[in-house]
Design a protein around this motif. Structure first.
Motif, short mmCIF file in Angstrom:
data_model
loop_
_atom_site.label_atom_id
_atom_site.label_comp_id
_atom_site.label_asym_id
_atom_site.label_seq_id
_atom_site.Cartn_x
_atom_site.Cartn_y
_atom_site.Cartn_z
N ILE A 320 0.84 -1.20 0.00
CA ILE A 320 0.00 0.00 0.00
C ILE A 320 0.88 1.25 0.00
O ILE A 320 1.60 1.52 0.96
N HIS A 321 0.83 1.99 -1.10
CA HIS A 321 1.58 3.24 -1.20
C HIS A 321 0.66 4.43 -1.46
O HIS A 321 1.07 5.57 -1.29
N GLY A 322 -0.57 4.15 -1.90
CA GLY A 322 -1.49 5.22 -2.27
C GLY A 322 -2.41 5.62 -1.13
O GLY A 322 -2.17 5.34 0.04
N GLN A 323 -3.52 6.25 -1.51
CA GLN A 323 -4.44 6.78 -0.51
C GLN A 323 -5.37 5.69 0.03
O GLN A 323 -5.76 4.77 -0.68
N ARG A 324 -5.74 5.86 1.27
CA ARG A 324 -6.57 4.87 1.97
C ARG A 324 -7.95 4.73 1.33
O ARG A 324 -8.56 3.65 1.38
N LYS A 325 -8.45 5.78 0.68
CA LYS A 325 -9.81 5.74 0.13
C LYS A 325 -9.93 4.75 -1.02
O LYS A 325 -11.05 4.41 -1.43
N TYR A 326 -8.79 4.28 -1.55
CA TYR A 326 -8.84 3.34 -2.67
C TYR A 326 -8.79 1.89 -2.23
O TYR A 326 -8.65 0.99 -3.05
N ILE A 327 -8.89 1.64 -0.93
CA ILE A 327 -8.92 0.28 -0.42
C ILE A 327 -10.07 0.18 0.59
O ILE A 327 -10.22 1.03 1.46
N GLU A 328 -10.89 -0.85 0.42
CA GLU A 328 -12.11 -0.97 1.22
C GLU A 328 -12.18 -2.38 1.84
O GLU A 328 -11.98 -3.38 1.13
N LYS A 329 -12.44 -2.44 3.12
CA LYS A 329 -12.51 -3.72 3.81
C LYS A 329 -13.97 -4.15 4.00
O LYS A 329 -14.84 -3.32 4.26
N GLY A 330 -14.23 -5.47 3.88
CA GLY A 330 -15.57 -5.98 4.09
C GLY A 330 -15.54 -7.41 4.61
O GLY A 330 -14.48 -7.99 4.86
N TYR A 331 -16.75 -7.97 4.76
CA TYR A 331 -16.88 -9.35 5.28
C TYR A 331 -17.88 -10.11 4.42
O TYR A 331 -19.00 -9.63 4.18
#
Length: 348
Positions: A320-331
């Protein structure tokens, strides 16, 4: 930035320092020397000076309130004031090192005291005194021509690409304990013996010191507070580290107010960071400044210790080098498993 391109060696003396704890001896050379062969001089310059590339500096500590009570400071101070005192003061330095070599883990070795002229540092040209200790011996093969037949002979000697312990004292700010650069490639215990016990140094409160320590503060805050135990997802932890290192990469001057606003952001996290910083300053005895010039060398040195990898079981490593908004966690209830969703524009 340190530049030794036009630096010259003015004098050299070598003494042998044994391990006092094990009954070793201090062997003092009778004289100084300076090689006539320019190729040897060039090799020596490379051996002594090439490892010094960082902008992390130290100062001599005052003993009992006076710098002159520090034996190595006093010896170097005398050398800078009177070049003719070089040999006598080199003996004083060797005696100080021998007295501190009173531990079974300390290796014996050759001690080189070297006088350098025209070292180019941030403040300009200056002379310097180098103190180097060579402990590690290597075996070399020497080719010998014997009656038209080449043969091999082994010899023990010094590898000029390996320097065990060293320091350079630049003739800058003597009233503040000089400007000193240190090298020690051995373990932490020996580093303490060389830097603290023998030389009596303390880190300079300069831009490198402030930058390096503030980045360590950020890293430790994420590890100890902004972590999974406090319900912070790993992706958010990495994002905090990325924002921290990127802030320092982009800033010429650090501003703590801007750092809290752009990096730490949330009021409750800012409060936790401030509390952690106060405790950190007390425990580490590091007084952080609210503003200071950023050292690019410190950022480069510390960047490699910042975690960028999100490890998912044993199946995936996500960098992960970019912005947090481009990664989304789910279940996923059907699979009974967590997942991450990544957003991107181009695939390379």
């Amino acid at each position: 930035m340190i530049n030794f391109e036009n630096c010259e060696i003015g004098n050299i003396v070598i003494h042998k320092v044994g391990n006092k704890y094990e009954g070793g001896e201090l062997t003092i050379s009778d004289n100084c020397f300076l090689p006539d062969d320019p190729d040897v001089i060039s090799l020596l310059k490379n051996y002594f000076l090439s490892p010094f590339k960082k902008d992390a500096f130290y100062n001599f500590q005052a003993y009992a309130g006076e710098l002159e009570n520090n034996p190595v400071y006093a010896a170097v101070n005398t050398i800078f004031a009177d070049a003719g005192a070089f040999y006598a003061q080199s003996v004083t330095i060797a005696e100080q090192l021998f007295e501190q070599s009173n531990n079974p883990n300390i290796k014996s070795g050759e001690l080189y005291i070297v006088y350098f002229r025209n070292c180019n540092i941030e403040e300009g040209l200056c002379d310097a005194v180098g103190i180097f200790k060579s402990e590690t011996k290597d075996t070399f093969l020497k080719i010998i021509l014997n009656q038209h037949t080449y043969q091999l002979k082994s010899e023990s000697g010094i590898n000029i690409r390996k320097l065990d312990k060293a320091c350079l004292i630049f003739n800058i700010r003597p009233e503040s304990g000089y400007k000193v650069s240190v090298l020690d490639k051995t373990n932490q215990q020996e580093a303490i013996y060389w830097t603290n016990d023998f030389l009596g140094l303390q880190p300079s409160n300069d831009s490198y010191f402030q930058t390096s320590n503030y980045l360590n503060l950020c890293k430790d805050f994420v590890k100890d507070i902004y972590n999974k135990e406090n319900d912070v997802p790993c992706a958010d932890q990495i994002d905090m580290l990325n924002r921290s290192i990127n802030f320092f990469k982009d800033a010429e001057v650090f501003s703590e107010d801007r750092f809290k606003e752009e990096v730490v952001r949330e009021p409750e996290v800012i409060q936790a960071f401030e509390n952690f910083k106060k405790q950190y300053e007390t425990e580490k005895e590091i007084p952080f400044q609210p503003t200071f010039p950023v050292s690019d060398y410190a950022v480069k040195d510390e960047k490699k210790y910042f975690r960028h990898v999100l490890k998912l079981d044993k199946n995936f490593h996500v960098y992960i080098h970019g912005q947090r908004k481009y990664i989304e966690k789910g279940y996923d209830t059907a699979r009974d498993m967590n997942y991450y969703k990544l957003y991107f524009r181009d695939e390379e």
